[in-house]
Design an enzyme around this catalytic site. Sequence first.
Site, mmCIF file in Angstrom:
data_model
loop_
_atom_site.group_PDB
_atom_site.id
_atom_site.type_symbol
_atom_site.label_atom_id
_atom_site.label_comp_id
_atom_site.label_asym_id
_atom_site.label_seq_id
_atom_site.Cartn_x
_atom_site.Cartn_y
_atom_site.Cartn_z
ATOM 1 N N GLU A 46 0.755 -1.266 -0.151
ATOM 2 C CA GLU A 46 0.042 -0.015 -0.087
ATOM 3 C C GLU A 46 0.980 1.194 -0.166
ATOM 4 O O GLU A 46 1.667 1.630 0.828
ATOM 5 C CB GLU A 46 -0.749 0.026 1.209
ATOM 6 N N LYS A 115 -9.072 2.385 -2.167
ATOM 7 C CA LYS A 115 -9.352 1.759 -0.927
ATOM 8 C C LYS A 115 -10.954 2.246 -0.831
ATOM 9 O O LYS A 115 -11.288 3.453 -0.720
ATOM 10 C CB LYS A 115 -8.576 2.325 0.032
ATOM 11 N N CYS A 175 -5.660 -3.103 1.878
ATOM 12 C CA CYS A 175 -5.498 -3.402 3.270
ATOM 13 C C CYS A 175 -6.784 -3.423 4.132
ATOM 14 O O CYS A 175 -7.386 -4.488 4.008
ATOM 15 C CB CYS A 175 -4.701 -2.150 3.666
#
Length: 649
Positions: A46, A115, A175
């Site tokens: 990330e 994300k 994530c």
Amino acid sequence: MEQGFVRVAAATPKVCVADPVFNRGQIEALCREAAARKVKIVVFPELCLTGYTCSDLFLQDTLLASARKELAVLADHTKDWDMLVFVGLPWEKDGQLYNVMAAVKDGQILGLVPKTHIPNYSEFYEARHFRPGSRSVTMEKVEMASGIADFVPMGTDILFTCMNVEGLVVAAEVCEDVWVPNPPSGRHALAGATVIVNSSASDETTGKDAYRRSLIGSQSARLVSGYVYADAGEGESSTDLVFAGHNLIYENGTLLKESERFSTGLICADLDLERLKNERRRLTTFGPVDSQGYMKVSFHMDLPEAELERTIDPAPFVPGKKEDRDKRCEEILSIQAMGLKKRLAHTGCRNAVVGISGGLDSTLALLVAVRAFDLLGLPRKQITAVTMPCFGTTDRTYTNACELTRTLGAELQEVDIREAVTLHFRDIGQEMSDHSVTYENSQARERTQVLMDIANKSGGLVIGTGDMSELALGWATYNGDHMSMYGVNASVPKTLVRHLVRYYAETCGEEKLKEILFDVLDTPVSPELLPPEDGKISQKTEDIVGPYELHDFFLYYILRFGYRPEKIFRLACAAFAGGYEKETVLKWLKTFYRRFFSQQFKRSCLPDGPKVGSVAVSPRGDLRMPSDACAGLWLKEVEALEEKKDGKL
């Protein structure tokens, strides 16, 4: 690579916070290494182009512009590698900042996946800088390294679909997205994704690695997918946190490869797309593919020949680690005993009859019967273990059968069947010197008749001893050892029978019993239906039908995953390298298919028996197969392998 394998990698570069030029160089170095190792999909952590821990520097135009520029340079350099690369960076859109994964290949940026779930707790304050991504896919204008602008899809619902590799559909989440109750990867899988990639920056705290494994492993199992998880590592700011570069590659809940924590570099493994496809096909509850609302971005890649980068267990029915194996053995013994306990209680039988030969299978059946009687609170004396010596019985097996019965506290009954079988031979005109199948099977059927009649006299049940490997091969006398009133070993393969008996020996706490069981384990597998030579067993099963470790391997991959003969042969050669020559593997593979198809009629009328694992041959549940199915297609493929002079696949 052939037969559905694709090599993937999770990579952790050493980063320098807020230096995209340096970071891009580190990423490219790992990409070159991955390409040299024939990797086709590589995933980086990330925000790794800038570093995850830039904090308020993410609000600086200079950093954001540099990250975009270096992404374009990286994308341009991917012309040199036939590889799909996922890399994390901050991305500004319409005055808002997003945490995205960029997919790059062949000089192009294929897509940007933002994300969705932005943490704002404890050590993470991403919500200070980033906004949640949208499922809706929009087109973003991106300037490439050449100076020419391109339009790139941006949104969470993107499927990166390989047009020339069946079943290779990749989707991404970032994530925190996998740590929430309803991860995006769930809908990605239902939309057809077979591989989920995750760019992550998960800080390291005591015990978190175990939770991370559990999380990623269970998600890959739930989605019946491959899952490639790349974690941030060395070089991130240590102001408040430390990142360990804990990278994981899972396949349907199985850990294929894991990095050492607190390290950089890449790990590789070969995902089996066919295994995932076949498993989804088998699980009718998985749901039909529904990709409505998704954008499909296509790409092409070549899959070169390569040795498999994954461990192929030669004993798939047996856990490799002793602690796991012991746990499995205890579970299986309990399942077998509980099944028999229920059957005895339901029928009101307070007696059981077991034919005891001194071999592995009958030993296991007697051990299970003893455990079931103990659970019911019944005296072991109500188990009648019957030894029935005949023409092939040796002193060793006879002695072990008798001593085992006495040591366990069961009732021993001896019925010498030589005279009865000899009279039967006279009745049917069978010469004693003719050691044909009639000579052998007459003994097996006589033994079954004796057991059934003794059970009738005592009001008991005949406990079957035959195992799943014998049933798969049809290595049982029809209406002989093939028949019983409850078959406790019916779904236990031969390779596992041995471990169950060994586990019992090691944990029983009785020295005499342990000694007997270890001698049983050391005895060659044999039906003892032919006269011994010099007092020793002359008829060894594995010399006739082949090694059980090979047959159990074939059985597992045929029934569990439905693989083709060519793929099973390749896997077996890898698993047994150094143990069996390719010609030997091929010989017994052909034997297995021939016997497996021709002997289904024996499995179609099996007695009841408890299922203990994911593979079983019960005609009522796990293997509903026609008794007269043709093996031609499978044998033709095996014969084609025989014709290949170099043995390569």
